[in-house]
Scaffold this motif. Structure first.
Motif, PDB file in Angstrom:
ATOM      1  N   ILE A  61       8.738   1.978 -35.362  1.00  0.00           N
ATOM      2  CA  ILE A  61       7.473   1.364 -35.800  1.00  0.00           C
ATOM      3  C   ILE A  61       7.561  -0.153 -35.695  1.00  0.00           C
ATOM      4  O   ILE A  61       6.613  -0.807 -35.246  1.00  0.00           O
ATOM      5  CB  ILE A  61       7.116   1.832 -37.224  1.00  0.00           C
ATOM      6  CG1 ILE A  61       6.729   3.311 -37.192  1.00  0.00           C
ATOM      7  CG2 ILE A  61       5.981   0.996 -37.806  1.00  0.00           C
ATOM      8  CD1 ILE A  61       6.548   3.938 -38.548  1.00  0.00           C
ATOM      9  N   ALA A  62       8.704  -0.724 -36.086  1.00  0.00           N
ATOM     10  CA  ALA A  62       8.884  -2.173 -35.952  1.00  0.00           C
ATOM     11  C   ALA A  62       8.806  -2.592 -34.486  1.00  0.00           C
ATOM     12  O   ALA A  62       8.216  -3.630 -34.151  1.00  0.00           O
ATOM     13  CB  ALA A  62      10.220  -2.591 -36.564  1.00  0.00           C
ATOM     14  N   HIS A  63       9.379  -1.772 -33.616  1.00  0.00           N
ATOM     15  CA  HIS A  63       9.322  -2.054 -32.177  1.00  0.00           C
ATOM     16  C   HIS A  63       7.875  -2.037 -31.674  1.00  0.00           C
ATOM     17  O   HIS A  63       7.456  -2.920 -30.922  1.00  0.00           O
ATOM     18  CB  HIS A  63      10.161  -1.030 -31.412  1.00  0.00           C
ATOM     19  CG  HIS A  63      10.077  -1.174 -29.927  1.00  0.00           C
ATOM     20  ND1 HIS A  63      10.766  -2.146 -29.240  1.00  0.00           N
ATOM     21  CD2 HIS A  63       9.368  -0.480 -29.002  1.00  0.00           C
ATOM     22  CE1 HIS A  63      10.486  -2.041 -27.952  1.00  0.00           C
ATOM     23  NE2 HIS A  63       9.637  -1.033 -27.786  1.00  0.00           N
ATOM     24  N   VAL A  64       7.107  -1.045 -32.098  1.00  0.00           N
ATOM     25  CA  VAL A  64       5.707  -0.948 -31.679  1.00  0.00           C
ATOM     26  C   VAL A  64       4.913  -2.141 -32.186  1.00  0.00           C
ATOM     27  O   VAL A  64       4.136  -2.748 -31.446  1.00  0.00           O
ATOM     28  CB  VAL A  64       5.074   0.376 -32.175  1.00  0.00           C
ATOM     29  CG1 VAL A  64       3.572   0.383 -31.975  1.00  0.00           C
ATOM     30  CG2 VAL A  64       5.711   1.554 -31.474  1.00  0.00           C
ATOM     31  N   GLU A  65       5.107  -2.490 -33.448  1.00  0.00           N
ATOM     32  CA  GLU A  65       4.381  -3.628 -34.023  1.00  0.00           C
ATOM     33  C   GLU A  65       4.705  -4.930 -33.307  1.00  0.00           C
ATOM     34  O   GLU A  65       3.838  -5.783 -33.136  1.00  0.00           O
ATOM     35  CB  GLU A  65       4.693  -3.750 -35.513  1.00  0.00           C
ATOM     36  CG  GLU A  65       4.076  -2.641 -36.336  1.00  0.00           C
ATOM     37  CD  GLU A  65       4.544  -2.618 -37.778  1.00  0.00           C
ATOM     38  OE1 GLU A  65       5.587  -3.246 -38.104  1.00  0.00           O
ATOM     39  OE2 GLU A  65       3.868  -1.957 -38.595  1.00  0.00           O
ATOM     40  N   ALA A  66       5.944  -5.071 -32.850  1.00  0.00           N
ATOM     41  CA  ALA A  66       6.341  -6.293 -32.148  1.00  0.00           C
ATOM     42  C   ALA A  66       5.900  -6.299 -30.691  1.00  0.00           C
ATOM     43  O   ALA A  66       5.557  -7.349 -30.144  1.00  0.00           O
ATOM     44  CB  ALA A  66       7.856  -6.458 -32.222  1.00  0.00           C
ATOM     45  N   SER A  67       5.878  -5.123 -30.062  1.00  0.00           N
ATOM     46  CA  SER A  67       5.631  -5.109 -28.613  1.00  0.00           C
ATOM     47  C   SER A  67       4.175  -4.915 -28.221  1.00  0.00           C
ATOM     48  O   SER A  67       3.771  -5.390 -27.160  1.00  0.00           O
ATOM     49  CB  SER A  67       6.503  -4.044 -27.939  1.00  0.00           C
ATOM     50  OG  SER A  67       6.169  -2.769 -28.416  1.00  0.00           O
ATOM     51  N   VAL A  68       3.388  -4.229 -29.022  1.00  0.00           N
ATOM     52  CA  VAL A  68       1.979  -4.006 -28.645  1.00  0.00           C
ATOM     53  C   VAL A  68       1.029  -4.284 -29.819  1.00  0.00           C
ATOM     54  O   VAL A  68       0.285  -3.410 -30.247  1.00  0.00           O
ATOM     55  CB  VAL A  68       1.752  -2.589 -28.073  1.00  0.00           C
ATOM     56  CG1 VAL A  68       2.349  -2.442 -26.693  1.00  0.00           C
ATOM     57  CG2 VAL A  68       2.288  -1.518 -29.003  1.00  0.00           C
ATOM     58  N   PRO A  69       1.011  -5.517 -30.316  1.00  0.00           N
ATOM     59  CA  PRO A  69       0.136  -5.818 -31.453  1.00  0.00           C
ATOM     60  C   PRO A  69      -1.355  -5.660 -31.113  1.00  0.00           C
ATOM     61  O   PRO A  69      -2.150  -5.301 -31.975  1.00  0.00           O
ATOM     62  CB  PRO A  69       0.485  -7.261 -31.816  1.00  0.00           C
ATOM     63  CG  PRO A  69       1.064  -7.835 -30.568  1.00  0.00           C
ATOM     64  CD  PRO A  69       1.757  -6.691 -29.884  1.00  0.00           C
ATOM     65  N   ASP A  70      -1.711  -5.924 -29.855  1.00  0.00           N
ATOM     66  CA  ASP A  70      -3.117  -5.755 -29.460  1.00  0.00           C
ATOM     67  C   ASP A  70      -3.543  -4.293 -29.555  1.00  0.00           C
ATOM     68  O   ASP A  70      -4.663  -3.995 -29.982  1.00  0.00           O
ATOM     69  CB  ASP A  70      -3.351  -6.258 -28.034  1.00  0.00           C
ATOM     70  CG  ASP A  70      -3.223  -7.764 -27.920  1.00  0.00           C
ATOM     71  OD1 ASP A  70      -3.282  -8.444 -28.970  1.00  0.00           O
ATOM     72  OD2 ASP A  70      -3.055  -8.257 -26.798  1.00  0.00           O
ATOM     73  N   ALA A  71      -2.670  -3.394 -29.155  1.00  0.00           N
ATOM     74  CA  ALA A  71      -2.992  -1.972 -29.232  1.00  0.00           C
ATOM     75  C   ALA A  71      -3.139  -1.539 -30.685  1.00  0.00           C
ATOM     76  O   ALA A  71      -4.046  -0.769 -31.019  1.00  0.00           O
ATOM     77  CB  ALA A  71      -1.919  -1.143 -28.541  1.00  0.00           C
ATOM     78  N   ILE A  72      -2.279  -2.043 -31.551  1.00  0.00           N
ATOM     79  CA  ILE A  72      -2.367  -1.681 -32.964  1.00  0.00           C
ATOM     80  C   ILE A  72      -3.656  -2.215 -33.571  1.00  0.00           C
ATOM     81  O   ILE A  72      -4.344  -1.508 -34.311  1.00  0.00           O
ATOM     82  CB  ILE A  72      -1.133  -2.187 -33.741  1.00  0.00           C
ATOM     83  CG1 ILE A  72       0.094  -1.391 -33.301  1.00  0.00           C
ATOM     84  CG2 ILE A  72      -1.336  -2.047 -35.241  1.00  0.00           C
ATOM     85  CD1 ILE A  72       1.375  -1.891 -33.869  1.00  0.00           C
ATOM     86  N   SER A  73      -4.010  -3.452 -33.245  1.00  0.00           N
ATOM     87  CA  SER A  73      -5.250  -3.997 -33.818  1.00  0.00           C
ATOM     88  C   SER A  73      -6.477  -3.298 -33.250  1.00  0.00           C
ATOM     89  O   SER A  73      -7.487  -3.171 -33.938  1.00  0.00           O
ATOM     90  CB  SER A  73      -5.323  -5.510 -33.597  1.00  0.00           C
ATOM     91  OG  SER A  73      -5.412  -5.813 -32.227  1.00  0.00           O
TER      92      SER A  73
END
Length: 121
Positions: free
Chosen positions: A77-89
């Motif tokens: 989850i930390a990796h996802v938050e760091a690598s694709v913040p645009d996708a998460i937002s």
């Protein structure tokens, strides 16, 4: 007769131009809505793909570091938050959804590991 036609022409032309402008405005509004729908769907699909790919690479990185269980899920989850913040937002997944997806990816990547329920912190 010429004067009469000129008078009609000067009276009707502004109304005709307004009608044409209104029709073009309606057509442009419709086209912009269609374009937004189409490209919006494509952009969302790209965000989903980026999110899923980042989650899988986060799980792979966690496993390569020897992490298991909730530690691997948290690292992914930390990796996802760091690598694709645009996708998460854009997608706005809840923390529990992110945990569920990470746990599913972990189970798929390491099927021999026991599955334990993981909850969002």
């Amino acid at each position: 007769m010429q004067s009469f036609l000129t008078d009609i022409y000067t009276a009707v032309l502004p109304m005709l131009l307004e009608l044409i402008a209104a029709a073009l405005g309606v057509v442009l509004l419709h086209l912009s809505a269609v374009a937004k729908d189409r490209w919006g769907i494509e952009i969302e699909a790209r965000h989903r793909e980026a999110f899923q790919t980042a989650m899988m690479s986060g799980i792979a990185a966690a496993l390569s570091r020897g992490l298991t269980g909730s530690a691997a899920v948290d690292a992914a989850i930390a990796h996802v938050e760091a690598s694709v913040p645009d996708a998460i937002s854009a997608l706005r997944p809840s923390p529990q959804v992110m945990v569920n997806i990470a746990a599913a990816k972990l189970a798929a990547a390491n099927p021999s590991a026991p599955i334990k329920p993981v909850s969002a912190a």
